[in-house]
Design a protein around this motif. Sequence first.
Motif, PDB file in Angstrom:
ATOM      1  N   ASP A 290      56.682  41.962  42.325  1.00 36.76           N
ATOM      2  CA  ASP A 290      55.561  42.551  43.050  1.00 36.76           C
ATOM      3  C   ASP A 290      54.599  41.510  43.605  1.00 36.76           C
ATOM      4  OD1 ASP A 290      54.757  41.746  40.559  1.00 36.76           O
ATOM      5  OD2 ASP A 290      53.493  43.499  40.160  1.00 36.76           O
ATOM      6  N   ARG A 291      54.781  40.262  43.208  1.00 41.20           N
ATOM      7  CA  ARG A 291      53.900  39.178  43.671  1.00 41.20           C
ATOM      8  C   ARG A 291      54.536  37.856  43.285  1.00 41.20           C
ATOM      9  NH1 ARG A 291      48.983  40.673  39.807  1.00 41.20           N
ATOM     10  NH2 ARG A 291      49.826  42.735  40.330  1.00 41.20           N
ATOM     11  N   GLN A 292      53.889  36.758  43.649  1.00 43.16           N
ATOM     12  CA  GLN A 292      54.359  35.450  43.217  1.00 43.16           C
ATOM     13  C   GLN A 292      54.221  35.330  41.703  1.00 43.16           C
ATOM     14  OE1 GLN A 292      56.199  34.226  45.959  1.00 43.16           O
ATOM     15  NE2 GLN A 292      55.507  32.311  45.059  1.00 43.16           N
ATOM     16  N   PRO A 293      55.206  34.726  41.034  1.00 41.25           N
ATOM     17  CA  PRO A 293      55.100  34.572  39.584  1.00 41.25           C
ATOM     18  C   PRO A 293      53.854  33.764  39.192  1.00 41.25           C
ATOM     19  CG  PRO A 293      57.315  34.037  40.347  1.00 41.25           C
ATOM     20  CD  PRO A 293      56.454  34.176  41.571  1.00 41.25           C
ATOM     21  N   VAL A 294      53.254  34.133  38.076  1.00 40.88           N
ATOM     22  CA  VAL A 294      52.153  33.355  37.529  1.00 40.88           C
ATOM     23  C   VAL A 294      52.701  32.018  37.056  1.00 40.88           C
ATOM     24  CG1 VAL A 294      50.399  33.287  35.715  1.00 40.88           C
ATOM     25  CG2 VAL A 294      50.952  35.448  36.836  1.00 40.88           C
TER      26      VAL A 294
END
Length: 473
Positions: A290-294
């Motif tokens: 859902d987004r760039q990995p932390v």
Amino acid sequence: MDSWATFGGDLHLDLTAGRTRGLGLRAALKDALREAVRTGRLARGTRLPSSRELSRDLGIARNTVAEAYAQLVAEGWLASRQGSGTVVADRGTPSDPAPRPVAPRGPAVRHDLLPGRPDLSRFPRSAWLAAARRALASAPHEAFGYTDPRGRIELRRALADYLARVRGVRTDPDRLVVCSGYTQGLGLLCEVLRTQDHGRVAVEEYGLPPQQAVIDAKGLTVVPLSLDGAGARTDLLPGTGAAAAVLTPAHQFPTGVALRADRRAAAVAWARESGGLVVEDDYDGEFRYDRQPVGALQALDPERVVYAGTASKSLAPGLRLGWLALPGSLVGPVVRQKELADGQHAVIDQLTLAELITSGAYDRHVRRSRLVYRRRRDRLVAVLAERAPEVRVTGISAGLHAVLELPPGSLDEEELVRQAAWLGLSLNSVGWCRTPAAGPEQERPASLVIGYATPPDHGFEAALDALCTLVRL
């Protein structure tokens, strides 16, 4: 002749027993072959050497061997087939060993939904083979000898660059140690802690039982850290008396939550103030949808955080390739434990993975896999929303598994797992992941851990059908 004509090549035929009973060479050979078949040392279907080969091995006349073979064929001990030579016959006599009793089995597993496993049919065979060929063609001769226990420098360089670029890890090749997967890496760290007289290791109250077993086996005490919607309660670390904390910050296993920023900071602050160590198990950090990995927790303090990575989720667990990015103070102690464990890891696989990474093929494979697994997770959520809307899918959109929270009144987890087996489903419950040291479990909804990445593409929809049948029971 008797002193040396004793063993027949790989058949290991002992003719001395027959000779001591006064038998001639042919009779002694027949006796030895018959005994080898009777005892099962020569199994049915075993192909025997030609009469020429066996006569040469035994140092006796070829006619003697041919006549012994012919006699045993006539007796039914051997069989002779045109073009296939002489083989041990399938006699089916009462003297054959009785078949072993077969334990009763439950229904066969048709759909594997166990977590923590990639779709093995997606292993990039062509890319791996091409990388292996290039790596072998360019490898120096010394690479195939006894090398650095930290691992081949080619792989450590490739990993240092890759981890910095993809996960934000701050390390260099000298601080990386290649190991046989995460389990061995954790074991090495536990050995170091034990030799330094540290006795307690904090772990998340839900995790992988094999991980907890490794810590126990090294003689260390497991101290559970409670979990909530923001991840592990790292603010409780100062009261644990632990020397190390094992965390899954990017994607907690199995609950699927990410460790909140303030708790990441609290973990590092605890390590600095207490002299403790954080072990970051980044088992599937590359798979965030859902987004760039932390970025990795290790980047906050490379001298207090060990970063542990593996190729088991991105490629295949059978490769047995993992790595530790270590604080400088731990490199020497861990390397010493690595030398005691196995000295070094398989060189060819290391060289191949290094080539796969540096050529860009590894990145391409991860991108393709990320797309496939994202679609599978989306499909799982959509099917459940349509056919079992009362079931809640929890955790962030990441990794290779999801947790299904069942509504009140559902079967308990143990019964669900039993019913799943009868439906041909293999899966785990959340309760299976609970750390034994955590004590009595607080009341919570019955929940299942579903490895949606595990089935091959052609079996995924059928697995979803069986899963929907289960959660509607």
